[in-house]
Design a protein around this motif. Structure first.
Motif, PDB file in Angstrom:
ATOM      1  N   ASP A 124      15.367  35.783   3.154  1.00 23.62           N
ATOM      2  CA  ASP A 124      15.498  34.967   1.944  1.00 23.62           C
ATOM      3  C   ASP A 124      14.756  35.570   0.753  1.00 23.62           C
ATOM      4  O   ASP A 124      14.979  35.169  -0.386  1.00 23.62           O
ATOM      5  CB  ASP A 124      14.978  33.543   2.199  1.00 23.62           C
ATOM      6  CG  ASP A 124      15.979  32.723   2.993  1.00 23.62           C
ATOM      7  OD1 ASP A 124      17.149  33.157   3.090  1.00 23.62           O
ATOM      8  OD2 ASP A 124      15.606  31.660   3.513  1.00 23.62           O
ATOM      9  N   SER A 129      17.663  39.255  -2.736  1.00 24.78           N
ATOM     10  CA  SER A 129      18.939  38.837  -3.314  1.00 24.78           C
ATOM     11  C   SER A 129      19.946  39.955  -3.100  1.00 24.78           C
ATOM     12  O   SER A 129      19.577  41.119  -3.046  1.00 24.78           O
ATOM     13  CB  SER A 129      18.787  38.596  -4.811  1.00 24.78           C
ATOM     14  OG  SER A 129      17.975  37.488  -5.038  1.00 24.78           O
ATOM     15  N   ASN A 183      20.811  30.827  -5.217  1.00 26.25           N
ATOM     16  CA  ASN A 183      19.628  31.325  -4.518  1.00 26.25           C
ATOM     17  C   ASN A 183      19.767  32.736  -3.976  1.00 26.25           C
ATOM     18  O   ASN A 183      18.777  33.363  -3.646  1.00 26.25           O
ATOM     19  CB  ASN A 183      19.285  30.403  -3.341  1.00 26.25           C
ATOM     20  CG  ASN A 183      18.896  29.028  -3.813  1.00 26.25           C
ATOM     21  OD1 ASN A 183      18.488  28.854  -4.961  1.00 26.25           O
ATOM     22  ND2 ASN A 183      19.044  28.038  -2.947  1.00 26.25           N
ATOM     23  N   SER A 184      20.987  33.212  -3.812  1.00 23.07           N
ATOM     24  CA  SER A 184      21.151  34.427  -3.009  1.00 23.07           C
ATOM     25  C   SER A 184      21.659  35.656  -3.741  1.00 23.07           C
ATOM     26  O   SER A 184      21.640  36.739  -3.185  1.00 23.07           O
ATOM     27  CB  SER A 184      22.111  34.164  -1.845  1.00 23.07           C
ATOM     28  OG  SER A 184      21.780  32.981  -1.198  1.00 23.07           O
ATOM     29  N   VAL A 185      22.151  35.500  -4.968  1.00 18.68           N
ATOM     30  CA  VAL A 185      22.664  36.688  -5.659  1.00 18.68           C
ATOM     31  C   VAL A 185      22.072  36.772  -7.058  1.00 18.68           C
ATOM     32  O   VAL A 185      21.763  35.756  -7.674  1.00 18.68           O
ATOM     33  CB  VAL A 185      24.214  36.672  -5.818  1.00 18.68           C
ATOM     34  CG1 VAL A 185      24.887  37.168  -4.601  1.00 18.68           C
ATOM     35  CG2 VAL A 185      24.723  35.321  -6.202  1.00 18.68           C
ATOM     36  N   THR A 186      21.913  37.992  -7.561  1.00 25.80           N
ATOM     37  CA  THR A 186      21.495  38.140  -8.948  1.00 25.80           C
ATOM     38  C   THR A 186      22.727  37.912  -9.825  1.00 25.80           C
ATOM     39  O   THR A 186      23.859  38.136  -9.404  1.00 25.80           O
ATOM     40  CB  THR A 186      20.895  39.540  -9.193  1.00 25.80           C
ATOM     41  OG1 THR A 186      21.801  40.503  -8.676  1.00 25.80           O
ATOM     42  CG2 THR A 186      19.556  39.672  -8.484  1.00 25.80           C
TER      43      THR A 186
END
Ligand SMILES: [Zn+2]
Length: 306
Positions: free
Chosen positions: A122, A125, A204-207
């Motif tokens: 986590d 990213s 939350n997970s990618v730029t």
């Protein structure tokens, strides 16, 4: 690390404890009372003492091993079995291998390790071009299986999992053949199929400067808000072989792995199983998984992001 190397490096509890202590001290300790970093090692107590305020604490505090009565060697062996096996190991099998009496203890410690693995992933990213798709996982527990047989196939609960893959299209200059290079994955259990949980996942997970490929799912209308570009392709036999190929492959691999290893897999813990699967997948080219997990295991959870 394989079993032979482990047996040589960690023949007994003392070597494991010493190794853990050294890793923990190398990582650095901060005093719970005021944040001081200077500490003494109290060999007779097996504790560290703050140089400033003399507050004493154990090496396990705040780490994955906190409040656990299992020996360091049992923890080390559990991490070895989980990292040295490609597909993983069931709690039942782990219990047999460790010769441990209580199934529940082994089961819950394994989930702690899986949670730890998830927290590590986590921190990152995804970058580059991203494929996103969803897969449905069946819940497998003996009770559920019994109900399913009684009521017919459709009563089995399905869990929705979002799969993200960093992929870079490659074209061979000589032949013109197209292929893909993939780096990191994220597999996340989604609360519902609704767009909110998918939006949260993207947040939350990618730029935000990413290009995302999906099919034309109804829940994907907001994805463009979180990324630079969102490209959709109508779901077809072709799209599963090209645009979303890697996402499809990993959904299939995860399902096969889980079916082969675990007899019981409750949907409450699906994310933990996905954590272990993804952790290994993302580090498939590294030979030192055991060392990496031990290194993560000495981090107190409040310092993990540092
Ligand atoms: Zn102190």
């Amino acid at each position: 690390m394989n079993t032979l190397v482990f047996a040589q490096l960690f023949p007994d509890e003392a070597t494991c404890r010493e190794h853990y202590k050294n890793m923990r001290i190398k990582r650095g300790l901060t005093c719970k009372k005021w944040g001081g970093t200077g500490h003494f090692w109290l060999a007779c107590k097996g504790q560290v003492e703050c140089k400033g305020c003399h507050f004493r604490t154990t090496l396990r505090r705040g780490t994955v091993m906190e409040h656990s009565h299992l020996s360091f060697r049992v923890w080390y062996l559990a991490i070895l079995f989980m990292t040295a096996t490609k597909t993983g190991i069931s709690a039942c099998e782990m219990q047999r291998q460790l010769g441990y009496k209580r199934y529940k203890t082994v089961w819950s410690r394994m989930h702690r390790i899986r949670t730890l693995m998830g927290r590590r992933d986590d921190l990152y990213s995804l970058t580059g071009m991203i494929e996103f798709d969803e897969g449905f996982f069946k819940e497998a527990t003996p009770e559920k299986e019994h109900q399913r047989l009684k009521r017919g196939k459709d009563s089995q609960r399905l869990e929705n999992v979002g799969v993200m893959v960093e992929s870079t299209p490659l074209v061979d200059i000589n032949t013109g053949n197209e292929s893909k290079h993939c780096r990191y994955f994220k597999l996340k259990a989604l609360d519902t199929q609704k767009s909110e949980s998918i939006n949260t996942l993207f947040q939350n997970s990618v730029t935000s400067d990413r290009v995302v490929f999906t099919d034309q799912g109804n829940n994907y209308q907001d994805i463009h808000k979180f990324v630079d570009m969102h490209i959709t392709e109508k779901s077809s036999k072709n799209s599963t072989k090209t645009t979303l190929k890697l996402a499809h492959i990993e959904i299939g691999n995860a399902k096969r792995t889980f079916l082969g290893v675990y007899h019981k897999m409750s949907s409450d813990y699906l994310q933990n199983y996905l954590n272990e699967f993804t952790y290994k997948l993302n580090r498939r080219n590294f030979a030192d998984l055991f060392e990496r997990v031990i290194k993560a295991a000495v981090f107190p959870y409040w310092e993990e992001s540092a």
